[in-house]
Scaffold this motif. Structure first.
Motif, PDB file in Angstrom:
ATOM      1  N   LEU A  72      -2.273 -14.441  -7.723  1.00  0.00           N
ATOM      2  CA  LEU A  72      -0.861 -14.637  -7.413  1.00  0.00           C
ATOM      3  C   LEU A  72      -0.497 -16.120  -7.473  1.00  0.00           C
ATOM      4  O   LEU A  72       0.583 -16.484  -7.958  1.00  0.00           O
ATOM      5  N   GLY A  73      -1.394 -16.959  -6.996  1.00  0.00           N
ATOM      6  CA  GLY A  73      -1.137 -18.391  -7.085  1.00  0.00           C
ATOM      7  C   GLY A  73      -0.973 -18.870  -8.508  1.00  0.00           C
ATOM      8  O   GLY A  73      -0.179 -19.785  -8.784  1.00  0.00           O
ATOM      9  N   SER A  74      -1.692 -18.246  -9.443  1.00  0.00           N
ATOM     10  CA  SER A  74      -1.593 -18.642 -10.851  1.00  0.00           C
ATOM     11  C   SER A  74      -0.262 -18.256 -11.477  1.00  0.00           C
ATOM     12  O   SER A  74       0.087 -18.754 -12.551  1.00  0.00           O
ATOM     13  N   LEU A  75       0.491 -17.372 -10.811  1.00  0.00           N
ATOM     14  CA  LEU A  75       1.776 -16.919 -11.352  1.00  0.00           C
ATOM     15  C   LEU A  75       2.938 -17.818 -10.953  1.00  0.00           C
ATOM     16  O   LEU A  75       4.022 -17.717 -11.535  1.00  0.00           O
ATOM     17  N   LYS A  76       2.719 -18.681  -9.989  1.00  0.00           N
ATOM     18  CA  LYS A  76       3.830 -19.482  -9.465  1.00  0.00           C
ATOM     19  C   LYS A  76       4.461 -20.323 -10.582  1.00  0.00           C
ATOM     20  O   LYS A  76       3.800 -21.142 -11.208  1.00  0.00           O
ATOM     21  N   GLY A  77       5.741 -20.041 -10.829  1.00  0.00           N
ATOM     22  CA  GLY A  77       6.465 -20.760 -11.858  1.00  0.00           C
ATOM     23  C   GLY A  77       6.055 -20.416 -13.271  1.00  0.00           C
ATOM     24  O   GLY A  77       6.541 -21.020 -14.238  1.00  0.00           O
ATOM     25  N   GLN A  78       5.166 -19.421 -13.443  1.00  0.00           N
ATOM     26  CA  GLN A  78       4.633 -19.098 -14.766  1.00  0.00           C
ATOM     27  C   GLN A  78       5.077 -17.721 -15.266  1.00  0.00           C
ATOM     28  O   GLN A  78       4.689 -17.311 -16.361  1.00  0.00           O
ATOM     29  N   ALA A  79       5.846 -16.997 -14.488  1.00  0.00           N
ATOM     30  CA  ALA A  79       6.316 -15.666 -14.887  1.00  0.00           C
ATOM     31  C   ALA A  79       7.765 -15.514 -14.443  1.00  0.00           C
ATOM     32  O   ALA A  79       8.262 -16.253 -13.588  1.00  0.00           O
ATOM     33  N   ASP A  80       8.443 -14.577 -15.055  1.00  0.00           N
ATOM     34  CA  ASP A  80       9.825 -14.288 -14.683  1.00  0.00           C
ATOM     35  C   ASP A  80       9.907 -13.171 -13.650  1.00  0.00           C
ATOM     36  O   ASP A  80      10.746 -13.212 -12.754  1.00  0.00           O
ATOM     37  N   HIS A  81       9.043 -12.169 -13.799  1.00  0.00           N
ATOM     38  CA  HIS A  81       9.063 -11.024 -12.896  1.00  0.00           C
ATOM     39  C   HIS A  81       7.640 -10.629 -12.532  1.00  0.00           C
ATOM     40  O   HIS A  81       6.728 -10.685 -13.366  1.00  0.00           O
ATOM     41  N   LEU A  82       7.459 -10.195 -11.290  1.00  0.00           N
ATOM     42  CA  LEU A  82       6.233  -9.562 -10.836  1.00  0.00           C
ATOM     43  C   LEU A  82       6.593  -8.202 -10.265  1.00  0.00           C
ATOM     44  O   LEU A  82       7.373  -8.112  -9.318  1.00  0.00           O
ATOM     45  N   TYR A  83       6.034  -7.149 -10.874  1.00  0.00           N
ATOM     46  CA  TYR A  83       6.242  -5.787 -10.381  1.00  0.00           C
ATOM     47  C   TYR A  83       4.939  -5.298  -9.753  1.00  0.00           C
ATOM     48  O   TYR A  83       3.888  -5.286 -10.402  1.00  0.00           O
TER      49      TYR A  83
END
Length: 242
Positions: free
Chosen positions: A26-37
Motif C-alpha cells: 500500500l505504501g508503494s501506491l502512494k501518489g502512484q495510482a488513481d484508484h484502489l479497489y
C-alpha cells in the motif's frame, strides 16, 4: 490512468506474514495510482462502534488513509467477512463503500466488480445467513453488544469459514467463470471477482470483442493484485525485498 485491485487479505493479527507485506504494498501506491479497489474480505471480521477499531487493524487503516491523502481514490466493496463498513470508512474517512457490486467504466471499458459471494445462487443456506447478518435486526444486536464481544466471537468463527471455503475453491471458480460469460453477453468488457482466493486471469472473445475474467487471489498465500493501465489488465504478485 492506473487502477489497482486487491482482495481477501483476511487481516486478523498485526504479526501475520501478510500484514507487513500489505503495508509495504500500500505504501508503494502512494501518489502512484488513481484508484484502489478493495474487493472484500480485506479484514477477516469488522465490528466497530463509535469509532472504536480492533487494535490490530489500526496500522493498516492508517496506511489506507495515507494512500487516500496521497491522491489515490480508495473504494471498498464489502465481503462476506467484512461488512457494515460505511459508518467508519465512508462517514469518518471519506472512502467509497459499496455493499454488493458496482459497475465502473475505465478507459472506455465497462467493468463489473463484486466480492463474488453472491455468484453461487444455489447455495441457499449461505444466502439465507447473509441476509440475516445484514438485517436491521442483527444490526441492532451488533450495536447493543460491545465490539470487544464481537471481536472474540469472530476470531473463532472465521477460521471455520475459511476451511470450508478452501474445500470448494475450484467449484466456485468455475461458477464464477460461467457467471462472467453471462455478464459478457450483457456488454461487460471485464468481470473482476474475489472470494475464491485463487488468482486467475482468463481472456475470451464474445461477440467479436476480447473480454477479461479475473479472480484476484488473496494476501494469505498468493499476495496477488490486478493492475489496469493503458487498456491492459495484468495480474501480478507482490514480492518485496527485505
Amino acid at each position: 490512468m492506473k487502477t489497482v485491485f486487491i482482495a481477501d487479505a483476511h487481516l486478523r493479527h498485526r504479526d501475520d506474514i501478510g500484514y507487513d507485506r500489505l503495508i509495504r504494498f500500500l505504501g508503494s501506491l502512494k501518489g502512484q495510482a488513481d484508484h484502489l479497489y478493495i474487493l472484500g474480505d480485506f479484514f477477516d471480521f469488522w465490528f466497530s462502534d463509535d469509532g472504536l477499531v480492533y487494535p490490530d487493524f489500526q496500522d493498516m487503516i492508517g496506511k489506507l488513509v495515507e494512500v487516500k491523502e496521497s491522491g489515490v481514490s480508495v473504494h471498498l466493496l464489502e465481503g462476506n467477512h467484512d461488512f457494515a463498513l460505511r459508518a467508519y470508512f465512508s462517514d469518518r474517512l471519506g472512502m467509497e463503500v459499496i455493499p454488493d457490486w458496482t459497475v465502473v467504466t475505465l478507459e472506455g471499458k465497462k467493468l463489473y466488480l463484486a466480492h463474488g459471494d453472491l455468484v453461487d445462487t444455489g447455495d441457499t443456506s449461505y444466502l439465507f445467513l447473509r441476509r440475516i447478518l445484514r438485517s436491521k435486526t442483527f444490526g441492532r444486536l451488533r450495536a447493543w453488544l460491545p465490539s470487544t464481544f464481537w471481536w472474540k466471537v469472530a476470531k473463532g468463527s472465521s477460521t471455520a469459514s475459511k476451511k470450508w471455503l478452501g474445500e470448494t475453491r475450484e467449484r466456485l471458480a468455475g461458477k464464477m467463470y460461467d457467471f462472467s460469460l453471462r455478464k459478457f453477453e450483457e456488454g461487460f468488457d471485464a468481470v473482476i471477482l474475489a472470494h475464491c482466493h485463487d488468482p486467475l486471469l482468463r481472456k475470451t472473445e464474445v461477440n467479436g470483442r476480447e473480454r477479461v475474467f479475473v479472480t484476484l487471489g488473496d494476501w494469505i498465500e498468493h499476495f496477488s493484485y490486478l493492475v489496469f493501465e493503458g487498456g491492459q489488465f495484468n495480474l501480478l504478485f507482490y514480492r518485496p525485498s527485505f
